[in-house]
Design a protein around this motif. Structure first.
Motif, PDB file in Angstrom:
ATOM      1  N   THR A  24     -16.290 -63.709  43.713  1.00  0.00           N
ATOM      2  CA  THR A  24     -16.583 -63.281  42.348  1.00  0.00           C
ATOM      3  C   THR A  24     -15.567 -62.234  41.922  1.00  0.00           C
ATOM      4  O   THR A  24     -15.354 -61.242  42.621  1.00  0.00           O
ATOM      5  N   VAL A  25     -14.964 -62.459  40.753  1.00  0.00           N
ATOM      6  CA  VAL A  25     -13.988 -61.512  40.216  1.00  0.00           C
ATOM      7  C   VAL A  25     -14.720 -60.513  39.318  1.00  0.00           C
ATOM      8  O   VAL A  25     -15.390 -60.913  38.362  1.00  0.00           O
ATOM      9  N   PRO A  26     -14.614 -59.223  39.635  1.00  0.00           N
ATOM     10  CA  PRO A  26     -15.282 -58.225  38.781  1.00  0.00           C
ATOM     11  C   PRO A  26     -14.626 -58.169  37.407  1.00  0.00           C
ATOM     12  O   PRO A  26     -13.449 -58.492  37.257  1.00  0.00           O
ATOM     13  N   THR A  27     -15.409 -57.737  36.432  1.00  0.00           N
ATOM     14  CA  THR A  27     -14.900 -57.658  35.062  1.00  0.00           C
ATOM     15  C   THR A  27     -14.779 -56.220  34.569  1.00  0.00           C
ATOM     16  O   THR A  27     -14.371 -56.002  33.435  1.00  0.00           O
ATOM     17  N   ALA A  28     -15.147 -55.274  35.386  1.00  0.00           N
ATOM     18  CA  ALA A  28     -15.059 -53.862  34.999  1.00  0.00           C
ATOM     19  C   ALA A  28     -14.392 -53.073  36.121  1.00  0.00           C
ATOM     20  O   ALA A  28     -14.504 -53.426  37.300  1.00  0.00           O
ATOM     21  N   LEU A  29     -13.708 -52.024  35.720  1.00  0.00           N
ATOM     22  CA  LEU A  29     -13.051 -51.152  36.693  1.00  0.00           C
ATOM     23  C   LEU A  29     -14.083 -50.362  37.501  1.00  0.00           C
ATOM     24  O   LEU A  29     -15.133 -49.985  36.967  1.00  0.00           O
ATOM     25  N   PRO A  30     -13.766 -50.079  38.767  1.00  0.00           N
ATOM     26  CA  PRO A  30     -14.612 -49.144  39.514  1.00  0.00           C
ATOM     27  C   PRO A  30     -14.610 -47.788  38.796  1.00  0.00           C
ATOM     28  O   PRO A  30     -13.639 -47.430  38.121  1.00  0.00           O
ATOM     29  N   ALA A  31     -15.671 -47.043  38.949  1.00  0.00           N
ATOM     30  CA  ALA A  31     -15.848 -45.774  38.224  1.00  0.00           C
ATOM     31  C   ALA A  31     -14.693 -44.800  38.444  1.00  0.00           C
ATOM     32  O   ALA A  31     -14.233 -44.160  37.486  1.00  0.00           O
ATOM     33  N   ASP A  32     -14.176 -44.692  39.675  1.00  0.00           N
ATOM     34  CA  ASP A  32     -13.100 -43.734  39.933  1.00  0.00           C
ATOM     35  C   ASP A  32     -11.818 -44.111  39.188  1.00  0.00           C
ATOM     36  O   ASP A  32     -11.123 -43.247  38.661  1.00  0.00           O
ATOM     37  N   GLN A  33     -11.541 -45.405  39.105  1.00  0.00           N
ATOM     38  CA  GLN A  33     -10.346 -45.825  38.375  1.00  0.00           C
ATOM     39  C   GLN A  33     -10.530 -45.700  36.864  1.00  0.00           C
ATOM     40  O   GLN A  33      -9.587 -45.389  36.144  1.00  0.00           O
ATOM     41  N   GLN A  34     -11.742 -45.919  36.388  1.00  0.00           N
ATOM     42  CA  GLN A  34     -12.007 -45.740  34.971  1.00  0.00           C
ATOM     43  C   GLN A  34     -11.845 -44.272  34.582  1.00  0.00           C
ATOM     44  O   GLN A  34     -11.308 -43.949  33.519  1.00  0.00           O
ATOM     45  N   THR A  35     -12.261 -43.365  35.461  1.00  0.00           N
ATOM     46  CA  THR A  35     -12.118 -41.927  35.215  1.00  0.00           C
ATOM     47  C   THR A  35     -10.635 -41.548  35.113  1.00  0.00           C
ATOM     48  O   THR A  35     -10.241 -40.793  34.213  1.00  0.00           O
ATOM     49  N   LYS A  36      -9.808 -42.084  36.021  1.00  0.00           N
ATOM     50  CA  LYS A  36      -8.359 -41.811  35.973  1.00  0.00           C
ATOM     51  C   LYS A  36      -7.736 -42.375  34.698  1.00  0.00           C
ATOM     52  O   LYS A  36      -6.890 -41.734  34.083  1.00  0.00           O
ATOM     53  N   LEU A  37      -8.172 -43.565  34.310  1.00  0.00           N
ATOM     54  CA  LEU A  37      -7.656 -44.190  33.086  1.00  0.00           C
ATOM     55  C   LEU A  37      -8.039 -43.362  31.863  1.00  0.00           C
ATOM     56  O   LEU A  37      -7.217 -43.144  30.968  1.00  0.00           O
ATOM     57  N   ASP A  38      -9.267 -42.869  31.838  1.00  0.00           N
ATOM     58  CA  ASP A  38      -9.718 -42.031  30.726  1.00  0.00           C
ATOM     59  C   ASP A  38      -8.899 -40.743  30.645  1.00  0.00           C
ATOM     60  O   ASP A  38      -8.528 -40.298  29.553  1.00  0.00           O
ATOM     61  N   ALA A  39      -8.607 -40.153  31.799  1.00  0.00           N
ATOM     62  CA  ALA A  39      -7.802 -38.922  31.829  1.00  0.00           C
ATOM     63  C   ALA A  39      -6.384 -39.197  31.332  1.00  0.00           C
ATOM     64  O   ALA A  39      -5.821 -38.396  30.579  1.00  0.00           O
ATOM     65  N   LEU A  40      -5.812 -40.330  31.725  1.00  0.00           N
ATOM     66  CA  LEU A  40      -4.480 -40.694  31.258  1.00  0.00           C
ATOM     67  C   LEU A  40      -4.459 -40.846  29.743  1.00  0.00           C
ATOM     68  O   LEU A  40      -3.525 -40.401  29.072  1.00  0.00           O
ATOM     69  N   GLY A  41      -5.511 -41.416  29.204  1.00  0.00           N
ATOM     70  CA  GLY A  41      -5.595 -41.630  27.761  1.00  0.00           C
ATOM     71  C   GLY A  41      -5.639 -40.350  26.952  1.00  0.00           C
ATOM     72  O   GLY A  41      -5.302 -40.343  25.766  1.00  0.00           O
ATOM     73  N   LYS A  42      -6.015 -39.251  27.580  1.00  0.00           N
ATOM     74  CA  LYS A  42      -6.088 -37.960  26.892  1.00  0.00           C
ATOM     75  C   LYS A  42      -4.742 -37.251  26.845  1.00  0.00           C
ATOM     76  O   LYS A  42      -4.583 -36.267  26.134  1.00  0.00           O
TER      77      LYS A  42
END
Length: 184
Positions: free
Chosen positions: A107-125
């Protein structure tokens, strides 16, 4: 009168063809469902295969999403060019991974793991030079880790679509790292 007979005959042929086509379509659909259900029931991914799929999918997702940010936030044209390459290459890799995973029953996940989403959010700022620096650092770290996983999995996995995916994707990831070294 001959025209009437010809017209009736053509109408009957048309109805017969429609009915035959409908039955053929139904049979094809039923056959495909049976094949799909049988294949899904017969194939279940191993824990190692599933873990590999999850890691590869997360890598593709973070590369695509962070590179979408870079298209609008990066200050250097070379970073924007690189970001577009990431979107294109990791988009293709995502499609290839999905096909390989399906064949392995993973099964291919469709959402990022929480730790990677947090890093992505920080990059976006971030913005300006701070964004450029962090984006490049994240790209290098991500690609180094992904390349290691692809090589390890490609060397140890049993023959099949996922192993083929890993071995075909590793040189592309190496190309990304080589390109990163040239960005100033």
């Amino acid at each position: 009168m001959n025209r009437l007979i010809v017209g009736v005959a053509l109408g009957a042929l048309a109805l017969s063809a429609c009915n035959k086509s409908k039955n053929s379509d139904t049979t094809t659909v039923e056959r495909n469902v049976l094949i799909d259900n049988g294949a899904a029931a017969a194939t279940t991914a191993s824990a190692a295969d599933q873990a590999f799929v999850e890691a590869a999918a997360a890598s593709n997702m973070v590369e695509i999403e962070s590179s979408k940010l870079a298209l609008t936030k990066a200050t250097l044209p070379s970073i924007r060019t690189y970001a577009q390459m990431m979107i294109d290459d990791h988009g293709k890799a995502s499609t290839d991974l999905a096909a390989a995973a399906a064949g392995a029953g993973a099964t291919v996940p469709t959402a990022l793991p929480a730790d990677q989403q947090t890093k992505l959010d920080a990059l976006g700022k971030l913005s300006g030079a701070a964004f450029d620096k962090q984006y490049l650092a994240d790209q290098k770290a991500g690609h180094v880790a992904t390349l290691a996983k692809l090589k390890d999995y490609g060397a140890s996995a049993p023959a099949g679509g996922l192993k083929d995916f890993a071995n075909a994707t590793a040189p592309v990831v190496q190309k990304h790292l080589d390109t990163l070294e040239k960005i100033k």
